[in-house]
Design a protein around this motif. Structure first.
Motif, PDB file in Angstrom:
ATOM      1  N   ALA A 176      42.362  36.531  27.900  1.00 37.69           N
ATOM      2  CA  ALA A 176      42.812  37.813  28.462  1.00 37.69           C
ATOM      3  C   ALA A 176      43.033  38.838  27.360  1.00 37.69           C
ATOM      4  CB  ALA A 176      44.093  37.608  29.274  1.00 37.69           C
ATOM      5  N   ARG A 180      41.055  42.449  26.715  1.00 37.32           N
ATOM      6  CA  ARG A 180      41.721  43.746  26.562  1.00 37.32           C
ATOM      7  C   ARG A 180      41.175  44.519  25.364  1.00 37.32           C
ATOM      8  NH1 ARG A 180      46.276  40.818  28.553  1.00 37.32           N
ATOM      9  NH2 ARG A 180      46.932  40.180  26.450  1.00 37.32           N
ATOM     10  N   GLU A 193      34.817  36.784  30.832  1.00 39.75           N
ATOM     11  CA  GLU A 193      35.395  36.739  32.182  1.00 39.75           C
ATOM     12  C   GLU A 193      35.164  35.375  32.825  1.00 39.75           C
ATOM     13  OE1 GLU A 193      35.116  41.454  33.501  1.00 39.75           O
ATOM     14  OE2 GLU A 193      33.487  40.074  34.011  1.00 39.75           O
ATOM     15  N   THR A 202      42.381  35.246  36.237  1.00 40.50           N
ATOM     16  CA  THR A 202      41.663  36.270  37.003  1.00 40.50           C
ATOM     17  C   THR A 202      41.328  37.426  36.074  1.00 40.50           C
ATOM     18  OG1 THR A 202      42.872  35.706  39.020  1.00 40.50           O
ATOM     19  CG2 THR A 202      41.749  37.848  38.972  1.00 40.50           C
ATOM     20  N   PRO A 204      40.857  40.876  34.515  1.00 42.55           N
ATOM     21  CA  PRO A 204      41.421  42.180  34.856  1.00 42.55           C
ATOM     22  C   PRO A 204      40.320  43.170  35.178  1.00 42.55           C
ATOM     23  CG  PRO A 204      41.455  41.869  32.496  1.00 42.55           C
ATOM     24  CD  PRO A 204      40.983  40.583  33.075  1.00 42.55           C
ATOM     25  N   GLN A 205      40.647  44.153  35.985  1.00 38.13           N
ATOM     26  CA  GLN A 205      39.688  45.206  36.297  1.00 38.13           C
ATOM     27  C   GLN A 205      39.500  46.082  35.065  1.00 38.13           C
ATOM     28  OE1 GLN A 205      37.959  45.467  39.208  1.00 38.13           O
ATOM     29  NE2 GLN A 205      38.940  43.478  39.608  1.00 38.13           N
ATOM     30  N   THR A 208      41.845  48.977  34.198  1.00 37.55           N
ATOM     31  CA  THR A 208      43.239  48.716  33.869  1.00 37.55           C
ATOM     32  C   THR A 208      43.420  48.245  32.453  1.00 37.55           C
ATOM     33  OG1 THR A 208      43.108  46.393  34.572  1.00 37.55           O
ATOM     34  CG2 THR A 208      43.635  48.030  36.260  1.00 37.55           C
ATOM     35  N   ILE A 209      42.306  48.098  31.710  1.00 40.29           N
ATOM     36  CA  ILE A 209      42.374  47.580  30.345  1.00 40.29           C
ATOM     37  C   ILE A 209      42.613  48.712  29.367  1.00 40.29           C
ATOM     38  CG2 ILE A 209      41.081  46.382  28.546  1.00 40.29           C
ATOM     39  CD1 ILE A 209      39.609  44.923  30.726  1.00 40.29           C
TER      40      ILE A 209
END
Length: 209
Positions: A176, A180, A193, A202, A204-205, A208-209
């Motif tokens: 994750a 980012r 991913e 899951t 992240p979209q 939103t990063i």
């Protein structure tokens, strides 16, 4: 006019007297200045000659490696162990050793390479070494090697090492964090991913990063 001549005479005497008292120090200062300039120029020439010699040694080592003369390549690489050239030649040598089917030799080569002058080169070295360690069943060593990694490649490799040790929570954290640091259109994003999903996370979209 006599007063003016006398003043000029007195001034001349004062100058000559000052030179008598300070001339030796003045000459010493000039000599010191010239010595400093000469020493600086000599040092610059030495540095240039050393850089050229190291560059030539790197090219010779690279030629041996590309010619498949790995023993000779190892010998030449050993002389370049310090600095950026040492890291670069270690990467080339390890790649050739791996292609020759000698993973253990590639691990030793990357382990023996000193930290390079350029942090980016050493980050690549650590990532490649970590992946070889994982492949060799030494994932714990890989996690220790990558402790504190902050670049995307290092975090991904750290996630792989943790996943190999079945530490899925920690693997998800590394994947994750790596995501980012990636642009939404980065080519390696999809693979990261998938790894995060496989570890139970899951993705992240992108927005939103």
């Amino acid at each position: 006019m006599a007063i003016e001549l006398l003043d000029e005479h007195e001034q001349g005497e004062r100058v000559r007297d000052w030179l008598r008292r300070n001339g030796l120090g003045l000459l010493a200062g000039v000599a010191l200045g010239l010595a400093i300039i000469g020493g600086w120029q000599w040092w610059q020439r030495q540095q240039l000659a050393e850089r050229m010699q190291v560059g030539e040694s790197y090219q010779a080592a690279l030629a041996s490696i590309r010619a498949g003369q790995l023993d000779q390549g190892r010998t030449r690489a050993a002389a370049l162990r310090d600095g950026a050239y040492g890291t670069l030649v270690a990467l080339d040598l390890a790649k050739a050793e791996l292609e020759a089917g000698d993973r253990d030799a590639a691990i030793v080569t990357l382990e023996q390479a000193a930290d390079g002058a350029d942090p980016a080169f050493d980050a690549v070295r650590r990532q490649r070494l970590a992946r070889l360690l994982i492949d060799a069943g030494r994932a714990e060593e890989a996690t220790e090697l990558l402790a504190g990694a902050g670049d995307v490649g290092g975090l991904e490799a750290l996630g792989d090492a943790r996943f190999a040790l079945d530490r899925r929570d920690q693997a998800r954290e590394a994947y994750a964090e790596a995501l980012r640091g990636l642009d939404a259109n980065a080519p390696q994003r999809r693979l990261l991913e998938l790894k995060l999903t496989q570890a139970g996370g899951t993705p992240p979209q992108p927005e939103t990063i």
